[in-house]
Design an enzyme around this catalytic site. Structure first.
Site, PDB file in Angstrom:
ATOM      1  N   GLY A  66      52.627   8.033  85.542  1.00 49.45           N
ATOM      2  CA  GLY A  66      52.818   6.675  86.018  1.00 49.45           C
ATOM      3  C   GLY A  66      52.021   6.296  87.250  1.00 49.45           C
ATOM      4  O   GLY A  66      52.430   5.400  87.996  1.00 49.45           O
ATOM      5  N   SER A  67      50.842   6.913  87.445  1.00 50.21           N
ATOM      6  CA  SER A  67      50.083   6.548  88.653  1.00 50.21           C
ATOM      7  C   SER A  67      49.553   5.116  88.557  1.00 50.21           C
ATOM      8  O   SER A  67      49.469   4.413  89.571  1.00 50.21           O
ATOM      9  CB  SER A  67      48.960   7.542  88.933  1.00 50.21           C
ATOM     10  OG  SER A  67      47.941   7.438  87.968  1.00 50.21           O
ATOM     11  N   ASN A  68      49.208   4.668  87.358  1.00 47.69           N
ATOM     12  CA  ASN A  68      48.779   3.267  87.223  1.00 47.69           C
ATOM     13  C   ASN A  68      49.942   2.325  87.481  1.00 47.69           C
ATOM     14  O   ASN A  68      49.792   1.308  88.150  1.00 47.69           O
ATOM     15  CB  ASN A  68      48.171   3.012  85.843  1.00 47.69           C
ATOM     16  CG  ASN A  68      46.725   3.436  85.780  1.00 47.69           C
ATOM     17  OD1 ASN A  68      45.839   2.733  86.253  1.00 47.69           O
ATOM     18  ND2 ASN A  68      46.477   4.627  85.233  1.00 47.69           N
ATOM     19  N   ARG A 126      51.238   6.370  72.447  1.00 54.28           N
ATOM     20  CA  ARG A 126      51.419   6.073  71.027  1.00 54.28           C
ATOM     21  C   ARG A 126      50.695   4.787  70.690  1.00 54.28           C
ATOM     22  O   ARG A 126      50.641   3.876  71.510  1.00 54.28           O
ATOM     23  CB  ARG A 126      52.899   5.913  70.681  1.00 54.28           C
ATOM     24  CG  ARG A 126      53.621   7.236  70.741  1.00 54.28           C
ATOM     25  CD  ARG A 126      55.105   7.066  70.612  1.00 54.28           C
ATOM     26  NE  ARG A 126      55.735   8.303  71.016  1.00 54.28           N
ATOM     27  CZ  ARG A 126      56.020   9.312  70.197  1.00 54.28           C
ATOM     28  NH1 ARG A 126      55.785   9.196  68.911  1.00 54.28           N
ATOM     29  NH2 ARG A 126      56.547  10.418  70.657  1.00 54.28           N
ATOM     30  N   ASN A 149      45.839  -2.684  77.880  1.00 52.93           N
ATOM     31  CA  ASN A 149      45.805  -1.229  78.058  1.00 52.93           C
ATOM     32  C   ASN A 149      44.669  -0.883  79.007  1.00 52.93           C
ATOM     33  O   ASN A 149      43.701  -1.635  79.127  1.00 52.93           O
ATOM     34  CB  ASN A 149      45.565  -0.548  76.702  1.00 52.93           C
ATOM     35  CG  ASN A 149      45.558   0.963  76.809  1.00 52.93           C
ATOM     36  OD1 ASN A 149      46.419   1.555  77.453  1.00 52.93           O
ATOM     37  ND2 ASN A 149      44.568   1.600  76.195  1.00 52.93           N
ATOM     38  N   HIS A 153      41.916   2.236  79.648  1.00 55.35           N
ATOM     39  CA  HIS A 153      41.362   3.409  78.970  1.00 55.35           C
ATOM     40  C   HIS A 153      40.299   4.040  79.875  1.00 55.35           C
ATOM     41  O   HIS A 153      39.474   3.322  80.454  1.00 55.35           O
ATOM     42  CB  HIS A 153      40.745   2.992  77.636  1.00 55.35           C
ATOM     43  CG  HIS A 153      40.140   4.147  76.898  1.00 55.35           C
ATOM     44  ND1 HIS A 153      40.900   5.033  76.163  1.00 55.35           N
ATOM     45  CD2 HIS A 153      38.863   4.583  76.825  1.00 55.35           C
ATOM     46  CE1 HIS A 153      40.100   5.964  75.671  1.00 55.35           C
ATOM     47  NE2 HIS A 153      38.861   5.716  76.045  1.00 55.35           N
TER      48      HIS A 153
END
Ligand code: GRF
Length: 210
Positions: free
Chosen positions: A14-16, A95, A111, A113
């Protein structure tokens, strides 16, 4: 002005999410986290949310490894809608999302990436970039569609690959770039600063939030 309501999905450390929550708490985002959801019961992201006073919920993913069971994905979509989530933020959610979520939140799932897409989609993208002998890689914020890391690109940030870089050093450098880029993109979406964000309610249309 009412903040844009985020639902954050993550499977890991969960660093983002932490960087996003830091920016929210510093009043820089025009957004609030309504709920953090994880498919991993003991994921650090759930503890992190709770420690920040944000509600956190484990969603058992069902029998598949790389996606949610369709019924469960529908329950997740219904749950996020019941929480009045306006933007779904994937922060290390491991997922692939399918029709139930994509149809419930069209162009409202983003998202991050760890590569400059369309280069190096899929797992461990920084290792792929190292193995390919690239001089630079980076990170990409994109919309989610039905493919693997194929949705429309919103923003990218380049990160140099240095001589003698290890996979973990490179990954850490990419993650630093992710943390600032993701918060900047969400702030922009909340301000409706991009032409392709017309489907998001403008701050003036979001009203006071009752
Ligand atoms: C990030 O590196 C992101 O690029 C990828 O998953 C990772 C999540 O890391 N999609 P964290 O849980 O936010 O630290």
């Amino acid at each position: 002005m009412r903040p844009l309501r985020l639902g954050v999905l993550g499977s890991g450390k969960g660093s983002n999410y932490r960087a996003i929550q830091d920016a929210i708490d510093a009043g820089q985002l025009g957004a609030e986290t309504r709920i953090v959801v994880s498919d991993v019961e003991d994921a650090r992201i759930l503890e992190l949310a709770a420690s920040r006073g944000v509600r956190a919920r484990y969603f058992p993913p069902g029998k598949y490894r790389t996606r949610l069971e369709p019924d469960i994905e529908q329950q997740l979509a219904d749950f996020l809608a019941s929480e009045e989530v306006e933007l779904v933020v994937l922060a290390g959610f491991m997922r692939m999302l399918k029709a139930p979520m994509i149809e419930a939140f069209p162009n409202r799932i983003i998202n991050i990436h760890p590569s400059l897409l369309p280069k190096f989609p899929g797992m461990a993208a920084w290792e792929q970039a190292l193995a390919a002998g690239e001089e630079a890689t980076g990170c990409t914020v994109h919309y989610i569609d039905a493919g693997m890391d194929t949705g429309e690109i919103i923003a990218q940030r380049e990160v140099p690959i240095l001589p003698g870089d290890t996979a973990s050093a490179l990954h850490a450098r990419i993650q630093q770039a992710e943390h600032s880029l993701y918060a900047e993109v969400i702030a922009r979406i909340a301000r409706r600063g991009e032409p392709d964000q017309t489907e998001f309610p403008a701050p003036s249309e979001r009203g006071s939030g009752d």
